[in-house]
Design an enzyme around this catalytic site. Structure first.
Site, PDB file in Angstrom:
ATOM      1  N   LYS A   1      -8.836  -3.019  15.471  1.00 52.18           N
ATOM      2  CA  LYS A   1      -9.974  -3.110  16.150  1.00 52.18           C
ATOM      3  C   LYS A   1     -10.140  -3.868  17.652  1.00 52.18           C
ATOM      4  CE  LYS A   1     -14.741  -3.534  15.970  1.00 52.18           C
ATOM      5  NZ  LYS A   1     -15.945  -3.989  15.569  1.00 52.18           N
TER       6      LYS A   1
ATOM      7  N   GLU B   1      -1.740 -11.382  12.019  1.00 53.53           N
ATOM      8  CA  GLU B   1      -1.026 -10.381  11.132  1.00 53.53           C
ATOM      9  C   GLU B   1      -0.102  -9.331  10.914  1.00 53.53           C
ATOM     10  OE1 GLU B   1      -4.005 -11.651  10.293  1.00 53.53           O
ATOM     11  OE2 GLU B   1      -4.044 -12.996   8.096  1.00 53.53           O
TER      12      GLU B   1
ATOM     13  N   GLY C   1     -14.649  -3.332  11.080  1.00 53.90           N
ATOM     14  CA  GLY C   1     -13.606  -2.780  10.383  1.00 53.90           C
ATOM     15  C   GLY C   1     -13.414  -2.072   9.222  1.00 53.90           C
ATOM     16  N   ARG C   2     -14.704  -2.248   8.205  1.00 57.19           N
ATOM     17  CA  ARG C   2     -14.757  -1.629   6.520  1.00 57.19           C
ATOM     18  C   ARG C   2     -15.261  -0.646   6.633  1.00 57.19           C
ATOM     19  NH1 ARG C   2     -16.839  -6.173   7.298  1.00 57.19           N
ATOM     20  NH2 ARG C   2     -18.708  -6.327   7.128  1.00 57.19           N
TER      21      ARG C   2
ATOM     22  N   GLU D   1     -16.897  -7.879   1.347  1.00 58.87           N
ATOM     23  CA  GLU D   1     -17.374  -8.472   2.812  1.00 58.87           C
ATOM     24  C   GLU D   1     -17.675  -7.956   3.386  1.00 58.87           C
ATOM     25  OE1 GLU D   1     -13.021  -8.648   6.036  1.00 58.87           O
ATOM     26  OE2 GLU D   1     -14.259  -6.886   6.206  1.00 58.87           O
TER      27      GLU D   1
ATOM     28  N   HIS E   1      -4.852  -0.169 -20.909  1.00 63.31           N
ATOM     29  CA  HIS E   1      -3.673  -1.013 -22.005  1.00 63.31           C
ATOM     30  C   HIS E   1      -3.448  -2.400 -21.448  1.00 63.31           C
ATOM     31  CE1 HIS E   1      -2.974   2.870 -24.934  1.00 63.31           C
ATOM     32  NE2 HIS E   1      -3.391   3.799 -23.368  1.00 63.31           N
TER      33      HIS E   1
ATOM     34  N   LYS F   1      -9.187 -18.511   9.419  1.00 60.79           N
ATOM     35  CA  LYS F   1      -8.743 -18.183   9.896  1.00 60.79           C
ATOM     36  C   LYS F   1      -8.022 -19.430  11.357  1.00 60.79           C
ATOM     37  CE  LYS F   1     -10.091 -13.255  11.268  1.00 60.79           C
ATOM     38  NZ  LYS F   1     -10.427 -12.356  12.164  1.00 60.79           N
TER      39      LYS F   1
HETATM   40  O1  F6P Z   1     -10.660 -10.996   9.265  1.00 56.42           O
HETATM   41  C1  F6P Z   1     -11.759  -9.408   8.577  1.00 56.42           C
HETATM   42  C2  F6P Z   1     -11.628  -8.314   9.437  1.00 56.42           C
HETATM   43  O2  F6P Z   1     -11.795  -8.356  10.492  1.00 56.42           O
HETATM   44  C3  F6P Z   1     -12.078  -7.993   8.964  1.00 56.42           C
HETATM   45  O3  F6P Z   1     -13.344  -7.655   9.174  1.00 56.42           O
HETATM   46  C4  F6P Z   1     -11.111  -6.100   9.330  1.00 56.42           C
HETATM   47  O4  F6P Z   1     -11.040  -5.177   8.733  1.00 56.42           O
HETATM   48  C5  F6P Z   1      -9.689  -6.797   9.506  1.00 56.42           C
HETATM   49  O5  F6P Z   1     -10.237  -7.882   9.813  1.00 56.42           O
HETATM   50  C6  F6P Z   1      -8.717  -6.405  10.821  1.00 56.42           C
HETATM   51  O6  F6P Z   1      -9.354  -6.796  11.625  1.00 56.42           O
HETATM   52  P1  F6P Z   1      -8.893  -5.836  13.101  1.00 56.42           P
HETATM   53  O7  F6P Z   1      -9.154  -3.967  13.122  1.00 56.42           O
HETATM   54  O8  F6P Z   1      -9.179  -6.035  14.559  1.00 56.42           O
HETATM   55  O9  F6P Z   1      -8.025  -5.999  13.189  1.00 56.42           O
END
Ligand code: F6P
Length: 531
Positions: free
Chosen positions: A194, A200, A252-253, A338, A369, A497
């Site tokens: 987003k 990452e 995002g979620r 979240e 199990h 972060k």
């Molecule tokens: O760090 C949490 C977060 O902001 C989530 O809410 C989000 O889904 C994820 O990181 C990834 O964010 P982006 O889509 O901006 O890379």
């Protein structure tokens, strides 16, 4: 309002809820939406308790807030945004206004572009530099990963496009183990972020571009981007025709319904993806129209409130008896934790009740199990949420599916009924006697009276998956409103972060002396071992 519920709980807590069950309750303590049935019969919620819970909805203004959400009002108050993931699946619901402008034309145009691109990838009209696309690698994390990763697996029986892989972790093990199985000349990389700043994702995206650049002349030509950031995607070198944008009012979620779902659309095809959207739209309509007592998201939320905030059970196990939903618990962890893992109310006060629960789970029968021992005999009560389909996808193995269903129903029955000492004794009376019989029998007692709910549906097809995910989204919404918090921000992820960014140069050899003793010692230990 909470006091009345607590008093009611105190009054009914010691009874065995099994004694409440009769045909009337079995019909009444359920909610139906389309073909789906939510059964909360096996809980200690009775008619009075349910009425008090429903009062919570009215007292906290859930209906008003729900309408405000669907109407594009700024209900994410800490970030000053609307919350409009519902618009992404509003296929034929008319205009949705944000700040005086209808957002639907742009959403539908982007969906059409996704259709076209997916069709081109699937048919071979869009090719890699070595031929038809064989593999799609979605690079994203959190909401830019969990939704499509869960969805592609859930709809595996409908997957007739190229192979799909998901890379999320900054641990190089993740990307290297995926790319090892892909041919750079026939791989499409989708960078899903987003913000297009997530460290990452951007690190993995650069790694993938370098990997592809070793083999193909123009790696960026085999990249697509899903993002709200036009600048970020352009700076990365991805051409605008392969950039699929969305707005910041899609959290995002909550984003798998739009461009973030592109990998899923490529896997199952545009028609199946639209069926998924239609399922969600169906649940949206149900949520908007049904009376509270018949309203599946509202009643699912209230069972959650009863178990967590009133009974004090701090966790919630999600147990799909549907192996293709094996990533659903992870998806719901982000969606629920979240969203509702907050300690401060919308108006900045400390929350007066517990925040949302710890969500976890695994598919049945595997969980049986592994950890069900604790669920049945541990000292803590874990409310269980079962999901089960009437039919699987392999008709010739239907008898095996019936065994799966029997296991699911057996678990909720066992949790409710338990096994008392007399019965336990009779189970081992032929092997032991005297004090040893008592001791052995005690180990075989199940207290029972442990609550569960069951969500049952005909078959896990795209439409049903859409219903299920929208159901949980609205449940989170209702729980958030009742708790008085903002389900749509996530400030709790920021501190880690920031500290990671500051620690990177220290891990790489910088001065650790400003760090606390524990962190500095760990840095030194890892350095000594080659970090
Ligand atoms: O760090 C949490 C977060 O902001 C989530 O809410 C989000 O889904 C994820 O990181 C990834 O964010 P982006 O889509 O901006 O890379």
């Amino acid at each position: 309002m909470w006091d009345k519920l607590r008093a009611h709980h105190d009054a009914v807590n010691i009874r065995r809820f099994e004694t409440l069950i009769n045909d009337e309750r079995a019909a009444d303590f359920t909610a139906t939406a389309g073909d789906m049935r939510l059964d909360y019969v096996k809980t200690n919620i009775d008619a009075d308790g349910r009425a008090l819970l429903i009062d919570l909805l009215d007292e906290t203004g859930v209906g008003v807030k729900r309408d405000a959400m669907f109407n594009g009002e700024t209900i994410n108050e800490t970030e000053g945004r609307a919350v409009l993931h519902t618009a992404l699946r509003n296929l034929d619901g008319g205009p949705v206004m944000v700040d005086g402008a209808d957002v639907m034309p742009e959403i539908l145009a982007t969906l059409d572009r996704m259709d076209d691109f997916s069709t081109a990838v699937r048919s071979g009209t869009f090719n890699g530099q070595g031929g038809k696309i064989t593999d799609v690698v979605n690079i994203g994390i959190g909401g830019s990963d969990l939704g499509p990763a869960m969805g592609v697996l859930a709809l595996a029986p409908y997957h007739d496009g190229p192979r799909c892989h998901f890379v999320s972790n900054v641990d190089p093990a993740d990307i290297s183990q995926v790319l090892r199985h892909c041919d750079p000349a026939t791989t499409l990389v989708i960078v899903a972020s987003k913000t297009f700043t997530t460290i990452e994702t951007m690190t993995n995206a650069r790694t993938a571009k370098a990997w592809m650049g070793e083999i193909v002349a123009d790696p960026a030509a085999q990249f697509a981007a899903l993002s709200t950031s036009e600048q970020g995607t352009a700076d990365f070198g991805i051409a605008p025709e392969r950039v699929f944008g969305f707005q910041d009012w899609v959290g995002g979620r909550y984003s798998m319904w739009g461009p973030i779902g592109l990998s899923m659309m490529i896997a199952i095809g545009p028609d199946a993806f639209r069926a998924f959207l239609r399922g969600a739209q169906d649940m949206d309509r149900h949520f908007q129209a049904a009376d509270w007592v018949d309203n599946m998201p509202a009643m699912l939320a209230l069972t959650g409130i009863w178990h967590n905030q009133i009974c004090g059970y701090g966790t919630r196990a999600v147990l799909p008896y549907d192996n293709n939903l094996s990533r659903l618990p992870a998806y719901l962890q982000q969606l629920e934790m979240e969203s509702n893992g907050k300690g401060v109310s919308m108006d900045g006060e400390d929350l007066s009740v517990n925040s949302g629960p710890v969500v976890w789970g695994e598919p049945g029968t595997n969980g049986q199990h592994a950890f069900y021992q604790l669920i049945h005999q541990g000292t803590r009560v874990v409310p269980c949420e079962f999901l089960v389909a009437a039919r699987g996808h392999d008709d010739d193995l239907h008898h095996q599916h019936q065994l799966l269903v029997a296991n699911c129903l057996a678990q909720s029955e066992a949790l409710m009924k338990g096994r008392d000492l007399d019965e336990a004794r009779s189970k081992v009376a032929d092997k032991f006697d005297g004090a040893e019989l008592e001791r052995q029998a005690k180990h075989r007692v199940f207290t029972g009276n442990r609550p569960s709910i069951t969500l049952a549906y005909p078959k896990l097809d795209p439409f049903t998956l859409g219903q299920i995910i929208a159901l949980y989204e609205h449940r989170v919404f209702v729980e958030g409103v009742v708790l008085g918090l903002n389900s749509y921000d996530q400030w709790g992820v920021e501190l880690g972060k920031e500290l990671a960014t500051a620690l990177q140069p220290i891990v790489e050899g910088g001065d650790a002396s400003d760090k606390d003793g524990s962190t500095a010692a760990l840095v030194h230990f890892l350095r000594a071992h080659g970090v």
